[in-house]
Design an enzyme around this catalytic site. Sequence first.
Site, mmCIF file in Angstrom:
data_model
loop_
_atom_site.group_PDB
_atom_site.id
_atom_site.type_symbol
_atom_site.label_atom_id
_atom_site.label_comp_id
_atom_site.label_asym_id
_atom_site.label_seq_id
_atom_site.Cartn_x
_atom_site.Cartn_y
_atom_site.Cartn_z
ATOM 1 N N GLU A 289 -56.034 -41.662 120.794
ATOM 2 C CA GLU A 289 -57.167 -41.162 121.573
ATOM 3 C C GLU A 289 -57.007 -41.487 123.060
ATOM 4 O O GLU A 289 -57.562 -40.795 123.902
ATOM 5 C CB GLU A 289 -58.465 -41.779 121.033
ATOM 6 C CG GLU A 289 -59.693 -40.942 121.322
ATOM 7 C CD GLU A 289 -60.911 -41.407 120.540
ATOM 8 O OE1 GLU A 289 -61.688 -40.545 120.103
ATOM 9 O OE2 GLU A 289 -61.101 -42.627 120.375
ATOM 10 N N HIS A 310 -40.215 -46.387 99.769
ATOM 11 C CA HIS A 310 -39.863 -45.553 98.627
ATOM 12 C C HIS A 310 -40.373 -44.123 98.799
ATOM 13 O O HIS A 310 -40.343 -43.329 97.858
ATOM 14 C CB HIS A 310 -40.409 -46.179 97.340
ATOM 15 C CG HIS A 310 -39.804 -47.518 97.053
ATOM 16 N ND1 HIS A 310 -38.786 -47.695 96.150
ATOM 17 C CD2 HIS A 310 -40.045 -48.740 97.586
ATOM 18 C CE1 HIS A 310 -38.434 -48.975 96.118
ATOM 19 N NE2 HIS A 310 -39.194 -49.626 96.986
ATOM 20 N N LYS A 424 -66.565 -30.657 117.245
ATOM 21 C CA LYS A 424 -68.023 -30.811 117.158
ATOM 22 C C LYS A 424 -68.728 -29.522 117.578
ATOM 23 O O LYS A 424 -69.700 -29.089 116.945
ATOM 24 C CB LYS A 424 -68.488 -31.969 118.042
ATOM 25 C CG LYS A 424 -67.995 -33.342 117.592
ATOM 26 C CD LYS A 424 -68.519 -34.418 118.521
ATOM 27 C CE LYS A 424 -67.990 -35.783 118.142
ATOM 28 N NZ LYS A 424 -68.460 -36.840 119.062
#
Length: 450
Positions: A289, A310, A424
């Site tokens: 961010e 793995h 948003k």
Amino acid sequence: MKNICLDITKASCFLKEGAVAAFEPKVKAAQESLENGTCPGNDFLGWLHLPSEITPEFINEIQECAKTLRENCEAVVVAGIGGSYLGARAVIESLSNSFGWLIQDKKNPIILFAGNNIGEDYLSELTEYLKGKKFGVINISKSGTTTETALTFRLLKKQCEAQRGKEEARKVIVAVTDAKRGAARTCADKEGYKSFIIPDNVGGRFSVLTPVGLLPIACAGFDIKALVEGAQTMEKACGKDVPFAENIAAQYAAVRNALYQNGKKIEIMVNYQPKLHYVSEWWKQLYGESEGKDKKGIFPASVDFTTDLHSMGQWIQDGERTIFETVISVEEPERKLLFPEDEENLDGLNFLAGKRVDEVNKMAELGTRLAHVDGGVPNIRLVMPKLNEFYIGQVIYFFEIACGISGNILGVNPFNQPGVEAYKKNMFALLEKPGYEAESKAIKERLNNE
């Protein structure tokens, strides 16, 4: 006490000689711009000297509130998203018993996290679990209108009041919010909740050492005084007047930017201690961010080793060479467990008999590091002497100050997040939120034409 330390030798060897040292003037300029408040986003520098500004009286106030919640709650739900919960969760998960949710030692309330997603199943299962339980809520939101957190808080507030009565609920709901503005502040004042202030000049991802992080951590039963002391020692150790060669935050910022300029676009945070998983999650938010803007920035990723050896280990060893690793290594685990001998030795592991499990883990770490370096992956190593409050406090401030320096070197504003608002706007338009009529119309037309 020793401090955390940084080893960049297995990263700088991938660069031209003197490449890291060449960043010293840029680092110095970046630190001075932070100190002088002349950098982009200078209205969000309250974290810079926050550790040294925390007073014993403030710590006591946090601890007293935490004591009230601890004495009156079987569970405490921390409602928050992003920086409003990741830092607290990172510290709590690092210090907690891995199976604490099963043990339930009764000395400390179970700390639960919500308000960080809109999963209906998750929230339904949470409210079901809380039925009949004495629970409290720490509502963390500057505005009080962040969708994920506000939706969750409304559910929890109603349930807490229904189960405990309004008067009792008032004692166990705490608001961590803005000093004067916003829906969460209005609600706290109206209902008479105990409240703590999120400083205006501290962004969420830098807020672990404010009540945002300190209150939940104290509720979990951990020593916030030691956490702050660790951050204070790192604040001094990474100050602008500390020589470049001795300043681990300066070196980290320099080497990662040098690697970035050399084509390494992805930084992978690695741990060999499962308890550190959420430290990586917090780190990813902090750097993603802060630096991911203006079409720039190292992409922060993380793996838990040896588990992910793995799976992701194959890609890291042999995939595209655009990556480097930062490994957090814990020198001394809290507990001791010896590997047993077996008479039949069917698994062929008797050569490990009598060794500490951590010795096996350390050799896996060293062997992996050697293999990855041989495979062309630069490696930075951050060493913590132990996994405790003091050293986690050091790690928190180390990454914060290094992030501020690194973002300034990169030439972005490390303290804003304009890209977060895009989703948003679309979500509110699709939900037909009042005030978004024009956006709702536009997005529906767009979807109909696609």
